[in-house]
Scaffold this motif. Structure first.
Motif, PDB file in Angstrom:
ATOM      1  N   CYS A  41       0.846  -1.305   0.225  1.00 57.62           N
ATOM      2  CA  CYS A  41       0.095   0.197   0.184  1.00 57.62           C
ATOM      3  C   CYS A  41       0.778   1.142  -0.025  1.00 57.62           C
ATOM      4  CB  CYS A  41      -0.818   0.118   1.326  1.00 57.62           C
ATOM      5  SG  CYS A  41      -2.164  -0.951   1.201  1.00 57.62           S
ATOM      6  N   VAL A  42       1.719   1.291   0.853  1.00 60.06           N
ATOM      7  CA  VAL A  42       2.769   2.456   1.047  1.00 60.06           C
ATOM      8  C   VAL A  42       3.526   2.715  -0.291  1.00 60.06           C
ATOM      9  CG1 VAL A  42       4.780   3.394   2.045  1.00 60.06           C
ATOM     10  CG2 VAL A  42       2.942   2.217   3.613  1.00 60.06           C
ATOM     11  N   THR A  43       3.952   1.597  -1.058  1.00 60.48           N
ATOM     12  CA  THR A  43       4.884   1.572  -2.196  1.00 60.48           C
ATOM     13  C   THR A  43       3.801   2.360  -3.323  1.00 60.48           C
ATOM     14  OG1 THR A  43       6.049  -0.109  -1.550  1.00 60.48           O
ATOM     15  CG2 THR A  43       6.315   0.441  -3.816  1.00 60.48           C
ATOM     16  N   ILE A  44       2.841   1.571  -3.525  1.00 64.56           N
ATOM     17  CA  ILE A  44       1.954   2.057  -4.543  1.00 64.56           C
ATOM     18  C   ILE A  44       1.462   3.325  -4.121  1.00 64.56           C
ATOM     19  CG2 ILE A  44      -0.591   1.693  -5.511  1.00 64.56           C
ATOM     20  CD1 ILE A  44      -0.205  -1.305  -4.987  1.00 64.56           C
ATOM     21  N   TYR A  45       1.184   3.878  -3.120  1.00 67.37           N
ATOM     22  CA  TYR A  45       0.846   5.482  -2.722  1.00 67.37           C
ATOM     23  C   TYR A  45       2.187   6.223  -3.028  1.00 67.37           C
ATOM     24  CZ  TYR A  45      -0.767   9.317  -0.282  1.00 67.37           C
ATOM     25  OH  TYR A  45      -0.970  10.803   0.172  1.00 67.37           O
ATOM     26  N   LEU A  46       3.207   5.924  -2.650  1.00 67.27           N
ATOM     27  CA  LEU A  46       4.271   6.772  -2.932  1.00 67.27           C
ATOM     28  C   LEU A  46       4.604   6.766  -4.343  1.00 67.27           C
ATOM     29  CD1 LEU A  46       6.808   5.842  -0.231  1.00 67.27           C
ATOM     30  CD2 LEU A  46       5.534   8.116  -0.265  1.00 67.27           C
ATOM     31  N   ASN A  48       2.370   6.191  -6.894  1.00 63.97           N
ATOM     32  CA  ASN A  48       1.332   7.274  -7.507  1.00 63.97           C
ATOM     33  C   ASN A  48       1.665   8.876  -7.416  1.00 63.97           C
ATOM     34  OD1 ASN A  48      -0.298   5.280  -8.573  1.00 63.97           O
ATOM     35  ND2 ASN A  48      -1.369   5.112  -6.749  1.00 63.97           N
ATOM     36  N   PHE A  49       2.108   9.116  -6.258  1.00 61.68           N
ATOM     37  CA  PHE A  49       2.589  10.434  -5.681  1.00 61.68           C
ATOM     38  C   PHE A  49       3.760  10.918  -6.344  1.00 61.68           C
ATOM     39  CE2 PHE A  49       4.893  13.455  -3.359  1.00 61.68           C
ATOM     40  CZ  PHE A  49       4.053  14.441  -3.012  1.00 61.68           C
ATOM     41  N   PHE A  59      -1.017   5.506 -12.998  1.00 60.58           N
ATOM     42  CA  PHE A  59      -1.673   5.540 -11.852  1.00 60.58           C
ATOM     43  C   PHE A  59      -2.271   3.991 -11.384  1.00 60.58           C
ATOM     44  CE2 PHE A  59      -5.700   5.692  -9.365  1.00 60.58           C
ATOM     45  CZ  PHE A  59      -5.233   6.331  -8.094  1.00 60.58           C
ATOM     46  N   LEU A  62      -5.604   1.360  -5.725  1.00 62.30           N
ATOM     47  CA  LEU A  62      -5.428   0.630  -4.456  1.00 62.30           C
ATOM     48  C   LEU A  62      -6.952  -0.296  -4.409  1.00 62.30           C
ATOM     49  CD1 LEU A  62      -3.665   2.765  -1.817  1.00 62.30           C
ATOM     50  CD2 LEU A  62      -2.760   0.688  -2.945  1.00 62.30           C
TER      51      LEU A  62
END
Length: 87
Positions: A41-46, A48-49, A59, A62
């Protein structure tokens, strides 16, 4: 009579130790899956950011499918999702 209660106590302790060993392996597996899910989750969020920050149109959402992909495949799964999303 004291001998019987001692044997029962030793038997109960042995069974508890065996059960603890059995559930320890299961809990370790569940903990590992949980940690991999959180890191995904953290890796995908970062990711995407960072792609959004640099103006790259890439993009990855999640959802359950992407998280299960990342849990089972690990970091190469995250890279594969971003690669698929990029093209």
């Amino acid at each position: 009579m004291k001998d019987v209660s001692a044997y029962i106590s030793i038997g109960v302790v042995c069974v508890l130790v065996l059960l603890l060993g059995f559930f320890k392996n299961k809990m370790e597996l569940l903990f590992r899956i949980l940690i991999r899910g959180v890191l995904a989750c953290v890796t995908i969020y970062l990711g995407n950011f960072l792609f959004q920050f640099f103006g790259i149109d890439c993009f990855v959402g999640l959802n359950a499918v992407t998280l299960l992909t990342c849990i089972f495949l690990g970091f190469p799964g995250v890279v594969a999702l971003f690669f698929i999303s990029f093209f």
